[in-house]
Design a protein around this motif. Structure first.
Motif, PDB file in Angstrom:
ATOM      1  N   TYR A   1      -3.430  67.168  36.161  1.00 57.01           N
ATOM      2  CA  TYR A   1      -3.494  68.231  37.151  1.00 57.01           C
ATOM      3  C   TYR A   1      -3.239  67.636  38.524  1.00 57.01           C
ATOM      4  CZ  TYR A   1      -5.406  71.730  40.326  1.00 57.01           C
ATOM      5  OH  TYR A   1      -5.558  72.622  41.350  1.00 57.01           O
ATOM      6  N   ASN A   2      -2.204  68.121  39.189  1.00 52.84           N
ATOM      7  CA  ASN A   2      -1.863  67.663  40.529  1.00 52.84           C
ATOM      8  C   ASN A   2      -1.955  68.825  41.502  1.00 52.84           C
ATOM      9  OD1 ASN A   2      -1.339  65.120  39.585  1.00 52.84           O
ATOM     10  ND2 ASN A   2       0.866  65.380  39.492  1.00 52.84           N
ATOM     11  N   GLN A   3      -2.526  68.564  42.665  1.00 53.92           N
ATOM     12  CA  GLN A   3      -2.594  69.584  43.710  1.00 53.92           C
ATOM     13  C   GLN A   3      -1.428  69.464  44.676  1.00 53.92           C
ATOM     14  OE1 GLN A   3      -6.634  70.624  45.255  1.00 53.92           O
ATOM     15  NE2 GLN A   3      -7.208  68.700  44.291  1.00 53.92           N
ATOM     16  N   GLY A   4      -0.966  68.247  44.917  1.00 56.21           N
ATOM     17  CA  GLY A   4       0.134  68.018  45.844  1.00 56.21           C
ATOM     18  C   GLY A   4       1.370  67.550  45.109  1.00 56.21           C
ATOM     19  N   SER A   5       2.535  67.803  45.695  1.00 60.58           N
ATOM     20  CA  SER A   5       3.786  67.478  45.017  1.00 60.58           C
ATOM     21  C   SER A   5       3.989  65.979  44.832  1.00 60.58           C
ATOM     22  CB  SER A   5       4.967  68.066  45.802  1.00 60.58           C
ATOM     23  OG  SER A   5       4.957  67.603  47.143  1.00 60.58           O
ATOM     24  N   LEU A   6       3.371  65.153  45.685  1.00 60.29           N
ATOM     25  CA  LEU A   6       3.535  63.701  45.578  1.00 60.29           C
ATOM     26  C   LEU A   6       2.283  63.016  45.049  1.00 60.29           C
ATOM     27  CD1 LEU A   6       5.427  62.991  48.944  1.00 60.29           C
ATOM     28  CD2 LEU A   6       6.395  63.503  46.693  1.00 60.29           C
TER      29      LEU A   6
ATOM     30  N   GLY B   1      -0.283  61.078  42.909  1.00 59.19           N
ATOM     31  CA  GLY B   1      -0.195  60.122  41.816  1.00 59.19           C
ATOM     32  C   GLY B   1       1.102  59.355  41.731  1.00 59.19           C
ATOM     33  N   LEU B   2       2.002  59.564  42.683  1.00 59.11           N
ATOM     34  CA  LEU B   2       3.302  58.906  42.609  1.00 59.11           C
ATOM     35  C   LEU B   2       3.180  57.391  42.727  1.00 59.11           C
ATOM     36  CD1 LEU B   2       6.008  60.365  42.235  1.00 59.11           C
ATOM     37  CD2 LEU B   2       6.475  60.013  44.655  1.00 59.11           C
ATOM     38  N   GLN B   3       2.199  56.925  43.514  1.00 64.70           N
ATOM     39  CA  GLN B   3       2.045  55.486  43.715  1.00 64.70           C
ATOM     40  C   GLN B   3       1.639  54.761  42.441  1.00 64.70           C
ATOM     41  OE1 GLN B   3       0.319  57.887  45.149  1.00 64.70           O
ATOM     42  NE2 GLN B   3      -1.877  57.456  45.168  1.00 64.70           N
ATOM     43  N   SER B   4       1.087  55.491  41.457  1.00 58.02           N
ATOM     44  CA  SER B   4       0.707  54.849  40.197  1.00 58.02           C
ATOM     45  C   SER B   4       1.847  54.844  39.188  1.00 58.02           C
ATOM     46  CB  SER B   4      -0.513  55.557  39.597  1.00 58.02           C
ATOM     47  OG  SER B   4      -0.204  56.901  39.293  1.00 58.02           O
TER      48      SER B   4
END
Length: 736
Positions: free
Chosen positions: A52-57, A59-62
């Motif tokens: 579940y993501n709230q923002g479009s970016l 978890g990108l750093q992982s």
């Protein structure tokens, strides 16, 4: 004699061993196996099914090596379907995939504005299938893990007295005050302010969202629509803060229409409506900064001298008495309080409206020559914001305590401010932002004799962002109040050439003619260039017997990108004057007048900064794709950063009255590092398991700085980290 000539034929299909996974790049797509490093793509559509993501970016750093909110420690340009746009305008459910372009060779076609990297967000589009509707509801309760632990009032006063003693000063607080505060004998007179408690904060707050997706279409027309509604309240419940909330509603739609068998038209439309209600008062700021013993925000009326006519008149005439039991406390240095603001000062209603529209054409020109396409797009974003405010002034009182007949009582009040009443709302601030983008390009993709893969892109691209604000608020460019004096612009002409032989040997050339209105007239154009080579070692004969290597590709690139991102303002190359720079007197002060001074010297030789980058990439897979890896080693030098030469070219004594010092290209930075993405993949029965290791190591330093700190060499930035902190060395206390 008969001569037979065999001309190579062009086909528009890829070689048989091509990886069908396409990666979205600047104005084009490329097979994943043909990338030459510094590019990562994340399949958000599949990822969001598992997380579940709230923002479009989020978890990108992982998932992307070398990305930590920045691309190799620099802020990237964010684009949505090719349009420069804030990532917050896109909901994760709308996204097909995200491409992070770290390498200079990958962003060269975007020109100056993407010289520090780019993130390309590609949204979902319709497919030829029966209508499909997906509806989801997410709701959650958010519980703070912990709050800051500050000194209580008694501890604060004790340590303050100790600090006074260390400085040779008398203690500020007497022992009786400290004792009574610590014992809690009379919190009204000896306050110990505590903000993080159940009186002020909820234990949890709620966020709820409803998201729907509709997709489908035929071979001739395809559509995708996304609509969502979101609501959240807040943690603060004191006073009117219990009504704080945020509503957001969005609708987007993408349509693709086959006008003919060679021409496709597409359009994107989006609308965002957001309303936010916030009571006045900076709870978190006051909780972090107000001294716990400073004052009591609530003064009990029943502890005020009933025989003091002045006090009783104040009580009678006061408009704001919480619960009819208190007056609002304060000091000459604190004429407002969080509690007073939250209950009586009013509120702010923020109104945000956003409209996005894009239209594009894609023409297959294979009737002219095989593999030729023409594409063009026009995009416009417009958003506006304004706030409706309701604000009242209220009085606060500083108490004078005394002991009367054995009881502590308030015998005097000092008033600050006056109570006001009003029923009028007003517009607090307003701003709007318009972005317009246009692109036109020719693409050529062909494979000759099944081994020579050739692709080319020639593109013209430009966009402008116009920002406007009301006259009472500062402009974003820092030049004054109201709207920005100049639009934010990007204009460039780019060419990219790709060639590979049997997907074994690669060559890539990128060129971009960039334009900057921030430079002097003769230096407004520059040619950025990039060259990359790749070699798939796993296809060589000497590697055929190495069975545990599935794929192994080595690539290297050199790039030189010109940019004006590090030029903070327009006209920095111009001479500027202060027409009331200095007041000079004569005749023993009997005469005098204002004289002009030069504030800044001119420099018609100023040039754009440039990013020189050397990069090596190693990627591949081992043991039947049990291990996949992508490793980048890079060095970046940013040259020509602006300085005024006050410590080097022009000694400081030239700067007595005014300054003729110009901005010039002098400073330089270096960034070096390695980033990696290693994944272990295993299928156990019907279960697929992946374990990834993503990260990076980086170092940076200031190569050149305009500085001269004399014997205090420890203050020099040159040769030191770009993100270090500097201060004077403490050599102890001096009493004489």
């Amino acid at each position: 004699m008969m001569v037979i000539a065999l001309a190579p034929s062009c086909v528009t299909v890829a070689a048989e061993d091509a990886d069908t996974t396409k990666v979205n790049l600047a104005f084009r797509q490329k097979d994943k196996q043909d990338l030459l490093g510094g590019v990562d793509q994340v399949n958000v559509k599949e990822l969001i099914k598992k997380d579940y993501n709230q923002g479009s970016l989020d978890g990108l750093q992982s998932l992307v090596g070398g990305y930590s909110g920045t691309t190799w420690q620099q802020w990237p340009l964010v684009l949505v379907d090719g349009m420069p746009r804030d990532a917050s305008k896109v909901d994760p459910t709308q996204i097909e995939n995200i491409t992070v372009m770290k390498a200079a060779s990958a962003v060269i076609l975007y020109g100056s504005r993407a010289s520090k990297g780019a993130i390309l967000i590609t949204t979902k589009r319709g497919k030829a299938q029966p209508m499909s509707i997906d509806l989801r509801v997410n709701t959650g309760l958010y519980v703070p893990k912990s709050y800051p632990q500050y000194l209580n009032a008694a501890e604060y006063m004790t340590y303050y007295n100790q600090a006074c003693e260390n400085d040779g000063l008398k203690p500020k607080y007497d022992d009786v005050t400290i004792y009574n505060t610590a014992a809690g004998t009379d919190p009204d007179r000896y306050p110990d302010l505590k903000y993080y408690n159940s009186d002020n904060l909820r234990k949890v707050f709620n966020k709820t969202e409803v998201i729907g997706e509709v997709t489908g279409g035929t071979e001739k027309a395809r559509y995708y629509a996304n609509f969502g509604a979101r609501y959240n309240n807040g943690l603060i419940k004191v006073g009117d803060h219990k009504n704080d909330n945020n509503w957001k509603f969005n609708v987007t739609a993408n349509v693709d229409l086959d006008i003919t068998d060679w021409l496709v038209a597409s359009t994107n439309v989006g609308v965002i409506v957001e309303d936010r209600y916030t009571s006045r008062g900076d709870f978190w700021g006051e909780a972090a900064n107000l001294r716990p013993n400073w004052y009591n925000p609530l003064l009990p009326i029943d502890r005020m001298d009933p025989n003091n006519i002045d006090i009783q008149n104040i009580i009678t005439n006061a408009n704001y008495k919480p619960g009819d039991k208190y007056l609002l406390g304060g000091l000459s240095t604190n004429t407002t309080s969080m509690l007073g603001d939250a209950n009586f000062a009013g509120y702010v209603r923020d109104k945000y409206r956003d409209f996005m529209f894009k239209i594009a054409l894609d023409a297959d020109l294979s009737m002219i020559t095989k593999g030729l396409r023409f594409r063009t797009a026009f995009d416009i974003d417009y958003w506006d914001y304004y706030s409706e405010g309701y604000k009242l002034q209220y009085a606060v009182y500083e108490p004078i305590w005394a002991n009367m007949n054995g009881k502590d009582m308030i015998v005097g009040l000092k008033q600050y401010n006056k109570d006001q009443q009003s029923t009028n709302e007003f517009v607090g601030s307003s701003s709007d932002n318009q972005t317009m983008m246009f692109s036109a390009q020719f693409d050529y993709n062909c494979t000759f004799n099944n081994v020579h893969n050739v692709s080319a892109t020639l593109v013209g691209w430009g966009f402008q962002i116009q920002k406007a604000k009301d006259a009472d608020h500062g402009s974003d460019d820092g030049l004054g109040q109201g709207s920005d004096a100049h639009r934010t612009s990007n204009l460039n002409l780019g060419l990219n050439l790709d060639y590979n032989f049997a997907r074994q040997y690669y060559a890539q050339l990128g060129l971009s003619l960039v334009h900057s209105a921030k430079m002097p007239e003769d230096n407004r154009n520059a040619l950025s260039h990039s060259f990359a080579l790749g070699w798939r070692l796993s296809k060589e004969k000497f590697m055929q017997n190495v069975k545990w290597i599935d794929d192994l590709k080595l690539s290297a690139a050199y790039s030189n990108i010109y940019q004006d991102l590090d030029v903070s303002q327009y006209y920095m190359y111009k001479s500027t004057y202060n027409f009331q720079g200095v007041y000079q007197q004569w005749a023993d002060g009997k005469g005098g007048g204002w004289y002009n001074l030069m504030k800044q010297g001119g420099n018609d030789d100023m040039k754009m900064m440039n990013r020189k980058e050397w990069r090596v990439n190693l990627e591949g897979s081992l043991f039947n794709r049990f291990v996949t890896f992508d490793i980048n080693l890079y060095t970046q030098d940013t040259n020509g950063l602006l300085a005024r030469g006050s410590a080097t070219y022009y000694p400081s004594y030239y700067n007595a009255l005014g300054s003729f010092l110009p901005y010039m290209n002098y400073n330089a930075d270096r960034r070096q590092g390695i980033d990696y993405n290693v994944t272990f993949n295993k299928k156990i029965g019907e279960v697929e398991v992946s374990l990834g290791l993503v990260g990076g190591l980086a170092k940076n330093k200031a190569l050149v700085r305009d500085e001269n700190n004399g014997d205090n060499t420890y203050l020099n930035r040159q040769g030191q980290s770009l993100y270090g902190s500097w201060a004077y060395v403490c050599e102890g206390y001096f009493k004489d």
